[in-house]
Design a protein around this motif. Structure first.
Motif, PDB file in Angstrom:
ATOM      1  N   VAL A 165      64.295  16.249  92.666  1.00  0.00           N
ATOM      2  CA  VAL A 165      63.524  16.640  93.840  1.00  0.00           C
ATOM      3  C   VAL A 165      63.524  18.160  93.928  1.00  0.00           C
ATOM      4  O   VAL A 165      64.551  18.802  93.695  1.00  0.00           O
ATOM      5  CB  VAL A 165      64.144  16.039  95.127  1.00  0.00           C
ATOM      6  N   GLU A 166      62.373  18.743  94.254  1.00  0.00           N
ATOM      7  CA  GLU A 166      62.287  20.185  94.472  1.00  0.00           C
ATOM      8  C   GLU A 166      62.146  20.430  95.970  1.00  0.00           C
ATOM      9  O   GLU A 166      61.334  19.792  96.639  1.00  0.00           O
ATOM     10  CB  GLU A 166      61.094  20.782  93.725  1.00  0.00           C
ATOM     11  N   VAL A 167      62.979  21.345  96.487  1.00  0.00           N
ATOM     12  CA  VAL A 167      63.006  21.629  97.917  1.00  0.00           C
ATOM     13  C   VAL A 167      62.869  23.128  98.126  1.00  0.00           C
ATOM     14  O   VAL A 167      63.616  23.908  97.526  1.00  0.00           O
ATOM     15  CB  VAL A 167      64.351  21.159  98.537  1.00  0.00           C
ATOM     16  N   GLY A 168      61.933  23.538  98.959  1.00  0.00           N
ATOM     17  CA  GLY A 168      61.792  24.942  99.303  1.00  0.00           C
ATOM     18  C   GLY A 168      62.849  25.328 100.328  1.00  0.00           C
ATOM     19  O   GLY A 168      63.097  24.591 101.278  1.00  0.00           O
ATOM     20  N   VAL A 169      63.479  26.485 100.136  1.00  0.00           N
ATOM     21  CA  VAL A 169      64.534  26.915 101.047  1.00  0.00           C
ATOM     22  C   VAL A 169      63.940  27.408 102.362  1.00  0.00           C
ATOM     23  O   VAL A 169      64.305  26.928 103.437  1.00  0.00           O
ATOM     24  CB  VAL A 169      65.400  28.026 100.403  1.00  0.00           C
ATOM     25  N   GLY A 170      63.019  28.372 102.293  1.00  0.00           N
ATOM     26  CA  GLY A 170      62.439  28.920 103.504  1.00  0.00           C
ATOM     27  C   GLY A 170      63.513  29.554 104.367  1.00  0.00           C
ATOM     28  O   GLY A 170      64.393  30.249 103.866  1.00  0.00           O
ATOM     29  N   SER A 171      63.494  29.271 105.661  1.00  0.00           N
ATOM     30  CA  SER A 171      64.492  29.841 106.560  1.00  0.00           C
ATOM     31  C   SER A 171      65.631  28.860 106.831  1.00  0.00           C
ATOM     32  O   SER A 171      66.515  29.130 107.636  1.00  0.00           O
ATOM     33  CB  SER A 171      63.831  30.239 107.887  1.00  0.00           C
ATOM     34  N   ARG A 172      65.590  27.711 106.151  1.00  0.00           N
ATOM     35  CA  ARG A 172      66.621  26.696 106.408  1.00  0.00           C
ATOM     36  C   ARG A 172      67.934  27.079 105.745  1.00  0.00           C
ATOM     37  O   ARG A 172      67.961  27.513 104.603  1.00  0.00           O
ATOM     38  CB  ARG A 172      66.169  25.330 105.883  1.00  0.00           C
ATOM     39  N   THR A 173      69.016  26.906 106.473  1.00  0.00           N
ATOM     40  CA  THR A 173      70.340  27.167 105.909  1.00  0.00           C
ATOM     41  C   THR A 173      71.095  25.864 105.668  1.00  0.00           C
ATOM     42  O   THR A 173      72.165  25.866 105.091  1.00  0.00           O
ATOM     43  CB  THR A 173      71.170  28.068 106.835  1.00  0.00           C
ATOM     44  N   ASN A 174      70.535  24.753 106.131  1.00  0.00           N
ATOM     45  CA  ASN A 174      71.163  23.458 105.902  1.00  0.00           C
ATOM     46  C   ASN A 174      70.082  22.493 105.429  1.00  0.00           C
ATOM     47  O   ASN A 174      69.088  22.281 106.115  1.00  0.00           O
ATOM     48  CB  ASN A 174      71.825  22.946 107.187  1.00  0.00           C
ATOM     49  N   ILE A 175      70.297  21.945 104.239  1.00  0.00           N
ATOM     50  CA  ILE A 175      69.277  21.101 103.616  1.00  0.00           C
ATOM     51  C   ILE A 175      69.913  19.783 103.201  1.00  0.00           C
ATOM     52  O   ILE A 175      70.923  19.763 102.513  1.00  0.00           O
ATOM     53  CB  ILE A 175      68.687  21.801 102.371  1.00  0.00           C
ATOM     54  N   THR A 176      69.322  18.683 103.652  1.00  0.00           N
ATOM     55  CA  THR A 176      69.782  17.364 103.216  1.00  0.00           C
ATOM     56  C   THR A 176      68.740  16.804 102.262  1.00  0.00           C
ATOM     57  O   THR A 176      67.552  16.812 102.579  1.00  0.00           O
ATOM     58  CB  THR A 176      69.973  16.417 104.413  1.00  0.00           C
ATOM     59  N   VAL A 177      69.201  16.356 101.102  1.00  0.00           N
ATOM     60  CA  VAL A 177      68.288  15.843 100.081  1.00  0.00           C
ATOM     61  C   VAL A 177      68.655  14.395  99.780  1.00  0.00           C
ATOM     62  O   VAL A 177      69.815  14.080  99.517  1.00  0.00           O
ATOM     63  CB  VAL A 177      68.384  16.675  98.783  1.00  0.00           C
ATOM     64  N   GLN A 178      67.656  13.527  99.852  1.00  0.00           N
ATOM     65  CA  GLN A 178      67.875  12.118  99.520  1.00  0.00           C
ATOM     66  C   GLN A 178      67.166  11.829  98.204  1.00  0.00           C
ATOM     67  O   GLN A 178      65.960  12.061  98.093  1.00  0.00           O
ATOM     68  CB  GLN A 178      67.325  11.246 100.641  1.00  0.00           C
ATOM     69  N   LEU A 179      67.939  11.381  97.211  1.00  0.00           N
ATOM     70  CA  LEU A 179      67.362  11.109  95.892  1.00  0.00           C
ATOM     71  C   LEU A 179      67.032   9.631  95.752  1.00  0.00           C
ATOM     72  O   LEU A 179      67.795   8.772  96.209  1.00  0.00           O
ATOM     73  CB  LEU A 179      68.332  11.533  94.789  1.00  0.00           C
ATOM     74  N   LYS A 180      65.898   9.364  95.101  1.00  0.00           N
ATOM     75  CA  LYS A 180      65.496   7.986  94.841  1.00  0.00           C
ATOM     76  C   LYS A 180      65.867   7.631  93.407  1.00  0.00           C
ATOM     77  O   LYS A 180      65.742   8.468  92.506  1.00  0.00           O
ATOM     78  CB  LYS A 180      63.990   7.828  95.027  1.00  0.00           C
ATOM     79  N   PRO A 181      66.296   6.400  93.187  1.00  0.00           N
ATOM     80  CA  PRO A 181      66.598   5.986  91.813  1.00  0.00           C
ATOM     81  C   PRO A 181      65.378   6.160  90.924  1.00  0.00           C
ATOM     82  O   PRO A 181      64.256   5.946  91.361  1.00  0.00           O
ATOM     83  CB  PRO A 181      66.940   4.495  91.950  1.00  0.00           C
ATOM     84  N   SER A 182      65.611   6.603  89.700  1.00  0.00           N
ATOM     85  CA  SER A 182      64.527   6.800  88.759  1.00  0.00           C
ATOM     86  C   SER A 182      63.917   5.448  88.402  1.00  0.00           C
ATOM     87  O   SER A 182      64.623   4.475  88.158  1.00  0.00           O
ATOM     88  CB  SER A 182      65.049   7.470  87.498  1.00  0.00           C
ATOM     89  N   SER A 183      62.590   5.396  88.364  1.00  0.00           N
ATOM     90  CA  SER A 183      61.901   4.138  88.070  1.00  0.00           C
ATOM     91  C   SER A 183      62.044   3.740  86.605  1.00  0.00           C
ATOM     92  O   SER A 183      61.746   2.623  86.231  1.00  0.00           O
ATOM     93  CB  SER A 183      60.429   4.245  88.439  1.00  0.00           C
ATOM     94  N   THR A 184      62.559   4.679  85.769  1.00  0.00           N
ATOM     95  CA  THR A 184      62.689   4.364  84.353  1.00  0.00           C
ATOM     96  C   THR A 184      64.026   3.699  84.037  1.00  0.00           C
ATOM     97  O   THR A 184      64.238   3.193  82.953  1.00  0.00           O
ATOM     98  CB  THR A 184      62.565   5.628  83.481  1.00  0.00           C
ATOM     99  N   ILE A 185      64.918   3.686  85.012  1.00  0.00           N
ATOM    100  CA  ILE A 185      66.237   3.070  84.799  1.00  0.00           C
ATOM    101  C   ILE A 185      66.218   1.661  85.375  1.00  0.00           C
ATOM    102  O   ILE A 185      65.811   1.449  86.513  1.00  0.00           O
ATOM    103  CB  ILE A 185      67.355   3.891  85.506  1.00  0.00           C
ATOM    104  N   SER A 186      66.686   0.707  84.607  1.00  0.00           N
ATOM    105  CA  SER A 186      66.735  -0.665  85.088  1.00  0.00           C
ATOM    106  C   SER A 186      67.892  -0.832  86.063  1.00  0.00           C
ATOM    107  O   SER A 186      68.933  -0.201  85.944  1.00  0.00           O
ATOM    108  CB  SER A 186      66.927  -1.616  83.897  1.00  0.00           C
ATOM    109  N   ASP A 187      67.715  -1.715  87.051  1.00  0.00           N
ATOM    110  CA  ASP A 187      68.787  -1.976  88.005  1.00  0.00           C
ATOM    111  C   ASP A 187      69.842  -2.914  87.433  1.00  0.00           C
ATOM    112  O   ASP A 187      70.919  -3.068  87.997  1.00  0.00           O
ATOM    113  CB  ASP A 187      68.216  -2.617  89.291  1.00  0.00           C
ATOM    114  N   GLU A 188      69.528  -3.558  86.330  1.00  0.00           N
ATOM    115  CA  GLU A 188      70.492  -4.495  85.740  1.00  0.00           C
ATOM    116  C   GLU A 188      71.632  -3.750  85.082  1.00  0.00           C
ATOM    117  O   GLU A 188      71.441  -2.742  84.428  1.00  0.00           O
ATOM    118  CB  GLU A 188      69.796  -5.400  84.713  1.00  0.00           C
ATOM    119  N   VAL A 189      72.831  -4.284  85.274  1.00  0.00           N
ATOM    120  CA  VAL A 189      74.026  -3.652  84.678  1.00  0.00           C
ATOM    121  C   VAL A 189      74.584  -4.556  83.615  1.00  0.00           C
ATOM    122  O   VAL A 189      74.728  -5.741  83.843  1.00  0.00           O
ATOM    123  CB  VAL A 189      75.104  -3.359  85.742  1.00  0.00           C
TER     124      VAL A 189
END
Length: 82
Positions: free
Chosen positions: A58-82
């Motif tokens: 994920v790419e996030v612009g900083v701007g004037s923010r000093t606190n950034i929360t980033v939520q990552l999504k599982p890559s669609s290329t990775i299978s959920d099966e283990v």
């Protein structure tokens, strides 16, 4: 430059330890800790690239923010099966 802190979580809100937070176009990067927390110094016009194995970056612009929360999504290329 400003000090930026933040948190990296997965889609369930669980912290991601060891996620890489890099300033795009530079070699400056930090890793998130066990609570998904990171801290770094960046320019306000910086773009942070947040990545973690098995998740989409994920790419996030900083701007004037000093606190950034980033939520990552599982890559669609990775299978959920283990």
């Amino acid at each position: 430059a400003i000090s930026v802190t933040g948190r990296v979580t997965d889609s369930k809100g669980e912290p991601l330890e060891g996620a890489t937070i890099a300033v795009k176009g530079t070699n400056k990067a930090v890793k998130s800790d066990a609570n998904g927390i990171f801290s770094m110094v960046a320019e306000p016009n910086s773009i942070l690239v947040v990545s973690f194995v098995g998740f989409e970056s994920v790419e996030v612009g900083v701007g004037s923010r000093t606190n950034i929360t980033v939520q990552l999504k599982p890559s669609s290329t990775i299978s959920d099966e283990v």
